[in-house]
Every structure is written in structure tokens, then in C-alpha cells.
Design a protein around this motif. Structure first.
Motif, PDB file in Angstrom:
ATOM      1  N   PRO A   3      28.027  -1.423  -3.245  1.00 17.66           N
ATOM      2  CA  PRO A   3      29.085  -1.393  -2.239  1.00 17.66           C
ATOM      3  C   PRO A   3      29.794  -2.722  -2.018  1.00 17.66           C
ATOM      4  O   PRO A   3      29.227  -3.790  -2.224  1.00 17.66           O
ATOM      5  N   THR A   4      31.036  -2.591  -1.556  1.00 13.85           N
ATOM      6  CA  THR A   4      31.771  -3.743  -1.064  1.00 13.85           C
ATOM      7  C   THR A   4      31.225  -4.077   0.327  1.00 13.85           C
ATOM      8  O   THR A   4      30.442  -3.316   0.905  1.00 13.85           O
ATOM      9  N   TYR A   5      31.677  -5.168   0.875  1.00 17.48           N
ATOM     10  CA  TYR A   5      31.206  -5.606   2.189  1.00 17.48           C
ATOM     11  C   TYR A   5      31.446  -4.538   3.257  1.00 17.48           C
ATOM     12  O   TYR A   5      30.557  -4.268   4.068  1.00 17.48           O
ATOM     13  N   ILE A   6      32.625  -3.923   3.263  1.00 15.80           N
ATOM     14  CA  ILE A   6      32.956  -2.995   4.346  1.00 15.80           C
ATOM     15  C   ILE A   6      32.132  -1.716   4.312  1.00 15.80           C
ATOM     16  O   ILE A   6      32.009  -1.033   5.319  1.00 15.80           O
ATOM     17  N   GLU A   7      31.556  -1.368   3.163  1.00 15.25           N
ATOM     18  CA  GLU A   7      30.856  -0.087   3.055  1.00 15.25           C
ATOM     19  C   GLU A   7      29.347  -0.225   2.878  1.00 15.25           C
ATOM     20  O   GLU A   7      28.668   0.738   2.523  1.00 15.25           O
ATOM     21  N   ARG A   8      28.819  -1.394   3.160  1.00 18.01           N
ATOM     22  CA  ARG A   8      27.380  -1.617   2.953  1.00 18.01           C
ATOM     23  C   ARG A   8      26.503  -0.734   3.817  1.00 18.01           C
ATOM     24  O   ARG A   8      25.367  -0.461   3.471  1.00 18.01           O
ATOM     25  N   ASP A   9      27.001  -0.291   4.945  1.00 16.67           N
ATOM     26  CA  ASP A   9      26.207   0.538   5.841  1.00 16.67           C
ATOM     27  C   ASP A   9      26.908   1.882   6.070  1.00 16.67           C
ATOM     28  O   ASP A   9      26.917   2.416   7.173  1.00 16.67           O
ATOM     29  N   ALA A  10      27.521   2.421   4.989  1.00 19.41           N
ATOM     30  CA  ALA A  10      28.287   3.660   5.096  1.00 19.41           C
ATOM     31  C   ALA A  10      27.404   4.887   4.953  1.00 19.41           C
ATOM     32  O   ALA A  10      26.513   4.931   4.113  1.00 19.41           O
ATOM     33  N   TRP A  11      27.676   5.883   5.764  1.00 21.86           N
ATOM     34  CA  TRP A  11      27.043   7.201   5.718  1.00 21.86           C
ATOM     35  C   TRP A  11      28.190   8.201   5.673  1.00 21.86           C
ATOM     36  O   TRP A  11      29.247   7.986   6.270  1.00 21.86           O
ATOM     37  N   ASN A  12      27.991   9.334   4.991  1.00 20.10           N
ATOM     38  CA  ASN A  12      29.038  10.356   4.877  1.00 20.10           C
ATOM     39  C   ASN A  12      30.350   9.764   4.350  1.00 20.10           C
ATOM     40  O   ASN A  12      31.430  10.080   4.849  1.00 20.10           O
ATOM     41  N   ALA A  13      30.272   8.935   3.337  1.00 22.08           N
ATOM     42  CA  ALA A  13      31.469   8.299   2.784  1.00 22.08           C
ATOM     43  C   ALA A  13      32.237   9.273   1.891  1.00 22.08           C
ATOM     44  O   ALA A  13      31.650   9.942   1.044  1.00 22.08           O
ATOM     45  N   VAL A  14      33.548   9.330   2.117  1.00 21.22           N
ATOM     46  CA  VAL A  14      34.438  10.193   1.340  1.00 21.22           C
ATOM     47  C   VAL A  14      35.701   9.418   1.017  1.00 21.22           C
ATOM     48  O   VAL A  14      36.294   8.769   1.889  1.00 21.22           O
ATOM     49  N   GLU A  15      36.121   9.501  -0.249  1.00 19.97           N
ATOM     50  CA  GLU A  15      37.383   8.919  -0.686  1.00 19.97           C
ATOM     51  C   GLU A  15      38.317  10.086  -1.000  1.00 19.97           C
ATOM     52  O   GLU A  15      37.947  10.987  -1.748  1.00 19.97           O
ATOM     53  N   SER A  16      39.501  10.098  -0.389  1.00 23.92           N
ATOM     54  CA  SER A  16      40.471  11.180  -0.581  1.00 23.92           C
ATOM     55  C   SER A  16      41.751  10.609  -1.177  1.00 23.92           C
ATOM     56  O   SER A  16      42.229   9.558  -0.742  1.00 23.92           O
ATOM     57  N   TYR A  17      42.282  11.324  -2.155  1.00 23.12           N
ATOM     58  CA  TYR A  17      43.489  10.881  -2.856  1.00 23.12           C
ATOM     59  C   TYR A  17      44.588  11.923  -2.741  1.00 23.12           C
ATOM     60  O   TYR A  17      44.328  13.126  -2.808  1.00 23.12           O
ATOM     61  N   ARG A  18      45.835  11.436  -2.597  1.00 19.98           N
ATOM     62  CA  ARG A  18      47.018  12.293  -2.605  1.00 19.98           C
ATOM     63  C   ARG A  18      48.102  11.599  -3.416  1.00 19.98           C
ATOM     64  O   ARG A  18      48.441  10.440  -3.153  1.00 19.98           O
ATOM     65  N   LEU A  19      48.644  12.302  -4.411  1.00 19.18           N
ATOM     66  CA  LEU A  19      49.697  11.758  -5.258  1.00 19.18           C
ATOM     67  C   LEU A  19      51.028  11.869  -4.527  1.00 19.18           C
ATOM     68  O   LEU A  19      51.457  12.964  -4.171  1.00 19.18           O
ATOM     69  N   ASP A  20      51.672  10.737  -4.274  1.00 17.36           N
ATOM     70  CA  ASP A  20      52.956  10.735  -3.584  1.00 17.36           C
ATOM     71  C   ASP A  20      54.105  10.852  -4.577  1.00 17.36           C
ATOM     72  O   ASP A  20      53.928  10.637  -5.785  1.00 17.36           O
ATOM     73  N   ASP A  21      55.286  11.178  -4.066  1.00 18.01           N
ATOM     74  CA  ASP A  21      56.465  11.383  -4.908  1.00 18.01           C
ATOM     75  C   ASP A  21      56.822  10.155  -5.746  1.00 18.01           C
ATOM     76  O   ASP A  21      57.361  10.277  -6.842  1.00 18.01           O
ATOM     77  N   ASP A  22      56.524   8.957  -5.237  1.00 22.85           N
ATOM     78  CA  ASP A  22      56.853   7.730  -5.972  1.00 22.85           C
ATOM     79  C   ASP A  22      55.821   7.396  -7.056  1.00 22.85           C
ATOM     80  O   ASP A  22      55.923   6.376  -7.723  1.00 22.85           O
ATOM     81  N   GLY A  23      54.804   8.258  -7.226  1.00 29.38           N
ATOM     82  CA  GLY A  23      53.782   8.035  -8.248  1.00 29.38           C
ATOM     83  C   GLY A  23      52.588   7.236  -7.765  1.00 29.38           C
ATOM     84  O   GLY A  23      51.594   7.112  -8.479  1.00 29.38           O
ATOM     85  N   SER A  24      52.670   6.690  -6.556  1.00 25.93           N
ATOM     86  CA  SER A  24      51.521   5.962  -6.013  1.00 25.93           C
ATOM     87  C   SER A  24      50.554   6.971  -5.392  1.00 25.93           C
ATOM     88  O   SER A  24      50.878   8.145  -5.201  1.00 25.93           O
ATOM     89  N   ILE A  25      49.360   6.485  -5.094  1.00 27.47           N
ATOM     90  CA  ILE A  25      48.297   7.370  -4.618  1.00 27.47           C
ATOM     91  C   ILE A  25      47.882   6.953  -3.210  1.00 27.47           C
ATOM     92  O   ILE A  25      47.317   5.877  -3.009  1.00 27.47           O
ATOM     93  N   ALA A  26      48.219   7.821  -2.253  1.00 24.04           N
ATOM     94  CA  ALA A  26      47.791   7.595  -0.875  1.00 24.04           C
ATOM     95  C   ALA A  26      46.291   7.857  -0.833  1.00 24.04           C
ATOM     96  O   ALA A  26      45.820   8.908  -1.246  1.00 24.04           O
ATOM     97  N   THR A  27      45.549   6.877  -0.372  1.00 24.94           N
ATOM     98  CA  THR A  27      44.088   6.947  -0.383  1.00 24.94           C
ATOM     99  C   THR A  27      43.569   6.815   1.046  1.00 24.94           C
ATOM    100  O   THR A  27      44.055   5.979   1.803  1.00 24.94           O
ATOM    101  N   THR A  28      42.594   7.628   1.375  1.00 25.12           N
ATOM    102  CA  THR A  28      41.923   7.517   2.667  1.00 25.12           C
ATOM    103  C   THR A  28      40.424   7.442   2.398  1.00 25.12           C
ATOM    104  O   THR A  28      39.863   8.328   1.767  1.00 25.12           O
ATOM    105  N   PHE A  29      39.819   6.359   2.853  1.00 24.45           N
ATOM    106  CA  PHE A  29      38.382   6.160   2.708  1.00 24.45           C
ATOM    107  C   PHE A  29      37.780   6.227   4.110  1.00 24.45           C
ATOM    108  O   PHE A  29      38.108   5.419   4.974  1.00 24.45           O
TER     109      PHE A  29
END
Length: 190
Positions: A52-78
Motif C-alpha cells: 500500500p501507499t501511505y494513504i491506504e495502509r490501514d484501509a478496509w473495504n477498499a474499492v477502486e472505481s473507474y469511469r471512462l469520460d468523453d475526453d478519454g480520461s478515466i474518472a477514478t474513485t478510491f
């Protein structure tokens, strides 16, 4: 007399460091998935284990969600809970940028402008059910799946794959996952 002896010792130490640097064999590049269908890759990925990175060292129920935007970039929610299943909710929203459009397997993940962190899709199962995200630096790695758990055999196989890339797998941390088997399971309610 002390000064010449110190100089010789310093020169010997510097020469040893230089030779050690020259003799190290560079690691091969992180393997990449030949082609990632971005539409299929989008959606929720449960973090099964990570170095893990520093921010997720004590993470529980971790989920990474991706959405492809019209400009080709990927909106990510962790998202994750910090410190336990009833810990406070944490949410980060970096943006992914695909660097290699031939494979779609090399991204830059931007948490803070203008830095785009190395993000490489090193493994992806044929059914898009399991993936390994790696970095050339071999400092962080993520084993993720479409479901909150995988079999021990699958975990062992993916851990072996991570080791084959040159990672120290003793640093892998399994991320605790516990979800209700109802429609609101993605809310992280234990």
C-alpha cells in the motif's frame, strides 16, 4: 597522517559504491497486458491485497472505481474505511490518463496536478475478473478483483505473479473486505 588515511578510506568507499552501482543488473520492464478493452475494464474493483501507499495502509473495504469520460480520461474513485469496517469513510478522486493507446495498459494516475503516477496493468484475466496493477519502481502493487474475495489458489497464483515481477511479496497486505449480500453492498455496510 590521519588526513591521508581518511582520504584513502573515503576514496575506497566511493569506489566500492560506484562499482556496486555498475554491477547491478537492471530489472526487466514490468510486463503489460497486450490489450485492455477500456469499456470492459471500467467499473468497480475490490482491492484484495496491496503493497500500500501511505494513504491506504490501514484501509478496509477498499474499492477502486473507474469511469471512462468523453475526453478519454478515466474518472477514478478510491474509497475505503480507515482502521476497520466501522471506521470513517475515505474517498479520493484521482484522474487516469491512458499513455499507451495501443495497449491501453499504461496510465498516469493524477492525484495532484501536474504529477501523474505510474500505473501499469500487468495482469488481467480473460474474463476481466482479476487484475494486477504494478509500477516500474516496484514500490506499490495492487491485486484487485470484481468480487470482494478470491480463492486461495487464485491469490497464491497472483502473489507468485507479483513476485515474478521483482516485488518483495512479504510486504503484501491483504485488505479486509466484508459486504452485505444485498443491493446496497457497495455502500460498505458490514
Amino acid at each position: 597522517m590521519v588526513q591521508p588515511m581518511f582520504q584513502r578510506s573515503l576514496l575506497a568507499a566511493l569506489a566500492a559504491l560506484a562499482l556496486a552501482g555498475c554491477s547491478s543488473v537492471p530489472r526487466p520492464p514490468v510486463p503489460l497486458v497486450a490489450h485492455v478493452d477500456l469499456e470492459r475494464f471500467m467499473g468497480d474493483w475490490y482491492v484484495i491485497a496491496s503493497i500500500p501507499t501511505y494513504i491506504e495502509r490501514d484501509a478496509w473495504n477498499a474499492v477502486e472505481s473507474y469511469r471512462l469520460d468523453d475526453d478519454g480520461s478515466i474518472a477514478t474513485t478510491f474509497t475505503f474505511r480507515k482502521g476497520g469496517f466501522d471506521g470513517p469513510d475515505k474517498r479520493y478522486t484521482p484522474r487516469g490518463f491512458v499513455f499507451d493507446r495501443d495497449s491501453n495498459a499504461v496510465w498516469g494516475m493524477q492525484f495532484v496536478w501536474p504529477i501523474k503516477a505510474d500505473y501499469r496493468i500487468a495482469y488481467l484475466s480473460d474474463d476481466y475478473g482479476q487484475t494486477v496493477i504494478a509500477r516500474e519502481a516496484r514500490d506499490y502493487v495492487w491485486i484487485m478483483a470484481r468480487s470482494p474475495s478470491i480463492s486461495e489458489a487464485d491469490y497464491a497464483r497472483l502473489e507468485e505473479f507479483v513476485a515474478s515481477m521483482g516485488y518483495d511479496t512479504t510486504l503484501l497486505r491483504k485488505v479486509p473486505q466484508r459486504w452485505l449480500a444485498t443491493a446496497d453492498a457497495r455502500e460498505g455496510t458490514p
